[in-house]
Design a protein around this motif. Sequence first.
Motif, mmCIF file in Angstrom:
data_model
loop_
_atom_site.group_PDB
_atom_site.id
_atom_site.type_symbol
_atom_site.label_atom_id
_atom_site.label_comp_id
_atom_site.label_asym_id
_atom_site.label_seq_id
_atom_site.Cartn_x
_atom_site.Cartn_y
_atom_site.Cartn_z
ATOM 1 N N ALA A 134 49.277 46.712 31.659
ATOM 2 C CA ALA A 134 48.800 45.618 32.510
ATOM 3 C C ALA A 134 49.896 44.577 32.711
ATOM 4 O O ALA A 134 50.051 44.036 33.813
ATOM 5 N N PHE A 135 50.655 44.293 31.667
ATOM 6 C CA PHE A 135 51.759 43.350 31.795
ATOM 7 C C PHE A 135 52.751 43.823 32.850
ATOM 8 O O PHE A 135 53.156 43.061 33.724
ATOM 9 N N MET A 136 53.147 45.095 32.765
ATOM 10 C CA MET A 136 54.119 45.629 33.731
ATOM 11 C C MET A 136 53.562 45.606 35.144
ATOM 12 O O MET A 136 54.262 45.248 36.084
ATOM 13 N N ARG A 137 52.304 45.981 35.296
ATOM 14 C CA ARG A 137 51.685 45.964 36.623
ATOM 15 C C ARG A 137 51.701 44.541 37.188
ATOM 16 O O ARG A 137 52.129 44.316 38.314
ATOM 17 N N ASP A 138 51.269 43.581 36.393
ATOM 18 C CA ASP A 138 51.230 42.196 36.847
ATOM 19 C C ASP A 138 52.626 41.647 37.117
ATOM 20 O O ASP A 138 52.838 40.887 38.061
ATOM 21 N N PHE A 139 53.581 42.037 36.285
ATOM 22 C CA PHE A 139 54.947 41.549 36.454
ATOM 23 C C PHE A 139 55.534 42.019 37.781
ATOM 24 O O PHE A 139 56.152 41.242 38.510
#
Length: 55
Positions: free
Chosen positions: A32-37
Amino acid sequence: MAARLNTWHNLAYYQRLMRRVRAAIQASDYAAFMRDFFVGPEGQGTPQAAHGGYG
């Protein structure tokens, strides 16, 4: 002088980024962090850092 300030800025950016990456990994939320980033705060497809949202 400008080169030194740029270096300090870059080091601070990567320290904050890695702090967020480690927290996401510990929370089992790295995907989720990578997607949001990479989507960015407004969903424009640009990294959050381009919008100043990395802190």
